[in-house]
Motif scaffolding. Structure first.
Motif, mmCIF file in Angstrom:
data_model
loop_
_atom_site.group_PDB
_atom_site.id
_atom_site.type_symbol
_atom_site.label_atom_id
_atom_site.label_comp_id
_atom_site.label_asym_id
_atom_site.label_seq_id
_atom_site.Cartn_x
_atom_site.Cartn_y
_atom_site.Cartn_z
ATOM 1 N N LEU A 137 2.609 -2.001 6.328
ATOM 2 C CA LEU A 137 1.380 -1.610 7.023
ATOM 3 C C LEU A 137 1.347 -2.157 8.446
ATOM 4 C CD1 LEU A 137 -1.236 -2.067 4.157
ATOM 5 C CD2 LEU A 137 -0.349 0.081 5.076
ATOM 6 N N TRP A 138 1.856 -3.374 8.632
ATOM 7 C CA TRP A 138 1.893 -3.932 9.985
ATOM 8 C C TRP A 138 2.816 -3.130 10.891
ATOM 9 C CZ3 TRP A 138 5.815 -6.292 12.893
ATOM 10 C CH2 TRP A 138 5.378 -6.923 14.071
ATOM 11 N N LEU A 139 3.982 -2.769 10.366
ATOM 12 C CA LEU A 139 4.913 -1.967 11.159
ATOM 13 C C LEU A 139 4.338 -0.587 11.461
ATOM 14 C CD1 LEU A 139 8.322 -2.842 9.443
ATOM 15 C CD2 LEU A 139 7.573 -3.521 11.724
ATOM 16 N N TRP A 140 3.699 0.017 10.472
ATOM 17 C CA TRP A 140 3.186 1.375 10.636
ATOM 18 C C TRP A 140 1.990 1.411 11.594
ATOM 19 C CZ3 TRP A 140 5.041 6.048 9.094
ATOM 20 C CH2 TRP A 140 4.175 7.142 9.239
ATOM 21 N N SER A 148 -4.336 -2.265 15.190
ATOM 22 C CA SER A 148 -4.309 -3.645 14.698
ATOM 23 C C SER A 148 -4.855 -3.680 13.280
ATOM 24 C CB SER A 148 -5.139 -4.562 15.599
ATOM 25 O OG SER A 148 -6.496 -4.149 15.629
ATOM 26 N N ILE A 149 -4.372 -4.608 12.498
ATOM 27 C CA ILE A 149 -4.833 -4.766 11.123
ATOM 28 C C ILE A 149 -5.178 -6.224 10.873
ATOM 29 C CG2 ILE A 149 -3.502 -2.815 10.243
ATOM 30 C CD1 ILE A 149 -1.441 -4.775 9.202
ATOM 31 N N GLU A 150 -6.088 -6.451 9.949
ATOM 32 C CA GLU A 150 -6.463 -7.802 9.548
ATOM 33 C C GLU A 150 -5.650 -8.170 8.314
ATOM 34 O OE1 GLU A 150 -10.711 -8.718 9.536
ATOM 35 O OE2 GLU A 150 -11.063 -6.727 10.377
ATOM 36 N N LEU A 151 -4.604 -8.943 8.529
ATOM 37 C CA LEU A 151 -3.716 -9.293 7.437
ATOM 38 C C LEU A 151 -4.431 -10.121 6.375
ATOM 39 C CD1 LEU A 151 -0.398 -10.137 9.329
ATOM 40 C CD2 LEU A 151 -0.972 -8.049 8.085
ATOM 41 N N ASN A 152 -5.326 -11.015 6.797
ATOM 42 C CA ASN A 152 -6.052 -11.839 5.826
ATOM 43 C C ASN A 152 -6.935 -10.985 4.929
ATOM 44 O OD1 ASN A 152 -4.933 -14.244 6.752
ATOM 45 N ND2 ASN A 152 -6.580 -14.579 8.238
ATOM 46 N N LEU A 153 -7.619 -10.001 5.519
ATOM 47 C CA LEU A 153 -8.472 -9.120 4.725
ATOM 48 C C LEU A 153 -7.642 -8.256 3.791
ATOM 49 C CD1 LEU A 153 -11.271 -8.001 4.102
ATOM 50 C CD2 LEU A 153 -11.018 -6.415 6.017
ATOM 51 N N LEU A 154 -6.494 -7.791 4.260
ATOM 52 C CA LEU A 154 -5.625 -6.992 3.410
ATOM 53 C C LEU A 154 -5.090 -7.813 2.238
ATOM 54 C CD1 LEU A 154 -3.567 -4.796 5.906
ATOM 55 C CD2 LEU A 154 -4.936 -3.964 3.981
ATOM 56 N N LEU A 155 -4.697 -9.044 2.519
ATOM 57 C CA LEU A 155 -4.200 -9.913 1.443
ATOM 58 C C LEU A 155 -5.302 -10.180 0.423
ATOM 59 C CD1 LEU A 155 -1.990 -11.666 0.209
ATOM 60 C CD2 LEU A 155 -2.732 -13.537 1.705
ATOM 61 N N ARG A 156 -6.508 -10.444 0.903
ATOM 62 C CA ARG A 156 -7.637 -10.666 -0.009
ATOM 63 C C ARG A 156 -7.908 -9.422 -0.848
ATOM 64 N NH1 ARG A 156 -13.255 -9.756 1.317
ATOM 65 N NH2 ARG A 156 -14.616 -10.686 -0.268
ATOM 66 N N GLY A 157 -7.829 -8.246 -0.203
ATOM 67 C CA GLY A 157 -8.046 -7.003 -0.940
ATOM 68 C C GLY A 157 -6.979 -6.759 -1.988
ATOM 69 N N VAL A 200 -9.573 1.664 1.600
ATOM 70 C CA VAL A 200 -10.904 1.224 2.007
ATOM 71 C C VAL A 200 -10.830 0.321 3.240
ATOM 72 C CG1 VAL A 200 -12.828 -0.258 1.330
ATOM 73 C CG2 VAL A 200 -12.005 1.495 -0.233
ATOM 74 N N ILE A 201 -9.885 -0.605 3.247
ATOM 75 C CA ILE A 201 -9.793 -1.564 4.351
ATOM 76 C C ILE A 201 -9.343 -0.887 5.640
ATOM 77 C CG2 ILE A 201 -8.562 -3.605 5.178
ATOM 78 C CD1 ILE A 201 -8.497 -4.581 2.277
ATOM 79 N N LEU A 202 -8.327 -0.048 5.559
ATOM 80 C CA LEU A 202 -7.787 0.607 6.765
ATOM 81 C C LEU A 202 -8.444 1.938 7.068
ATOM 82 C CD1 LEU A 202 -3.952 -0.084 6.365
ATOM 83 C CD2 LEU A 202 -5.656 -1.409 7.634
ATOM 84 N N LEU A 210 -0.468 4.991 -0.681
ATOM 85 C CA LEU A 210 0.482 5.121 -1.775
ATOM 86 C C LEU A 210 1.891 4.734 -1.339
ATOM 87 C CD1 LEU A 210 -0.681 8.451 -3.485
ATOM 88 C CD2 LEU A 210 -0.902 6.135 -4.372
ATOM 89 N N VAL A 211 2.258 5.126 -0.120
ATOM 90 C CA VAL A 211 3.578 4.757 0.392
ATOM 91 C C VAL A 211 3.676 3.249 0.548
ATOM 92 C CG1 VAL A 211 5.140 4.934 2.362
ATOM 93 C CG2 VAL A 211 3.971 6.978 1.527
ATOM 94 N N ALA A 212 2.602 2.615 1.038
ATOM 95 C CA ALA A 212 2.603 1.164 1.193
ATOM 96 C C ALA A 212 2.755 0.467 -0.162
ATOM 97 C CB ALA A 212 1.315 0.719 1.885
ATOM 98 N N VAL A 213 2.052 0.958 -1.173
ATOM 99 C CA VAL A 213 2.155 0.377 -2.503
ATOM 100 C C VAL A 213 3.559 0.568 -3.074
ATOM 101 C CG1 VAL A 213 1.364 0.621 -4.886
ATOM 102 C CG2 VAL A 213 -0.299 0.502 -3.034
ATOM 103 N N CYS A 214 4.132 1.746 -2.867
ATOM 104 C CA CYS A 214 5.494 2.002 -3.342
ATOM 105 C C CYS A 214 6.497 1.085 -2.646
ATOM 106 C CB CYS A 214 5.868 3.464 -3.111
ATOM 107 S SG CYS A 214 4.986 4.635 -4.170
ATOM 108 N N PHE A 215 6.283 0.842 -1.363
ATOM 109 C CA PHE A 215 7.164 -0.066 -0.632
ATOM 110 C C PHE A 215 7.049 -1.477 -1.201
ATOM 111 C CE2 PHE A 215 8.724 -2.581 2.918
ATOM 112 C CZ PHE A 215 9.780 -1.813 3.383
ATOM 113 N N GLY A 216 5.827 -1.911 -1.498
ATOM 114 C CA GLY A 216 5.634 -3.219 -2.109
ATOM 115 C C GLY A 216 6.255 -3.308 -3.487
#
Length: 243
Positions: A137-140, A148-157, A200-202, A210-216
């Motif tokens: 997500l950061w790269l994309w 810009s993205i909030e990494l802390n909020l994404l991690l919490r989510g 919801v966050i982004l 879905l692509v982000a989840v598949c990458f994870g």
């Protein structure tokens, strides 16, 4: 509640300065969103059980309420609890099929070391999953789209949306003879919740989440396979200490 000016409408995700206005004599009036003309957060009047049900149903409104309009900070405790349940299931699966009567096979400290190893492996896989999702997500968003993205909020989510792993608790309590199909359904539900939290966050498309989840998931799978091929095991460590 979140800080003033950082609330979000649960219907359209537009930012709002307040959720309700407090008049004299304890009279409260829910704020109406200026964009969609609906209540900014209808869930402030709902019972927590209803909010939980809507979250289980993966409703975006419930996710926005939890992530943006509350100060729910139990994600680390929830993470540890789910990891303990997952580690216990892996450990019990390792010993469930063993029928040896040799007392050396059931030494308490031996089993404890194996449990700690399973906990560490589960934690490592979760770390790999979250790192894979956040890196993608950061790269994309940051590199390709210039946002810009909030990494802390994404991690919490991501950690909060792993709540589906509490479905492992019945297997821990009743020692249910679970099947791979059942565990697969739980995994699918957790991944679906992860995807919804990212959306919801982004405020992004379902395809990107879905692509982000598949990458994870790919990162988690590769980590698990790499750990399984390491030239050591719990038994090797025990032999080293006893020799």
């Amino acid at each position: 509640m979140g800080k003033e000016g950082f609330y979000s409408c649960v219907e359209c995700s537009r930012k709002a300065a307040e959720l309700h206005r407090d008049y004299s004599n304890g009279i409260l009036k829910i704020t109406i969103c200026g964009s969609c003309q609906k209540p900014v957060d209808k869930y402030i009047e709902y019972d927590p059980v209803i909010i939980l049900i809507d979250a289980i149903l993966c409703k975006a409104q419930a996710f926005r309420h939890i992530l943006f309009n509350t100060s729910l900070n139990i994600h680390w405790k929830l993470c540890v609890f789910c990891l303990l349940c997952e580690a216990y299931l892996r450990w019990s699966a390792l010993h469930g099929s063993e029928q040896s009567s040799d007392p050396a096979d059931i030494i308490r400290y031996t089993k404890e070391w194996e449990f700690y190893g399973k906990f560490g492996l589960a934690a490592l896989e979760l770390m790999a999953f979250c790192s894979g999702v956040l890196s993608f997500l950061w790269l994309w968003v940051s590199c390709l789209q210039g946002g810009s993205i909030e990494l802390n909020l994404l991690l919490r989510g991501l950690l909060l949306s792993c709540y589906g792993k509490v479905l492992l608790v019945p297997a821990v309590i009743w020692e249910h003879d679970y099947s791979p199909f059942c565990l697969g359904l739980i995994k699918l539900f957790v991944l679906t919740s992860n995807s919804q939290a990212i959306r919801v966050i982004l405020n992004c498309s379902r395809r990107l989440s879905l692509v982000a989840v598949c990458f994870g998931l790919l990162s988690e799978t590769l980590t698990a396979q790499a750990c399984s091929k390491l030239p050591w095991s719990i038994q090797d460590i025990q032999d080293m200490w006893t020799s």
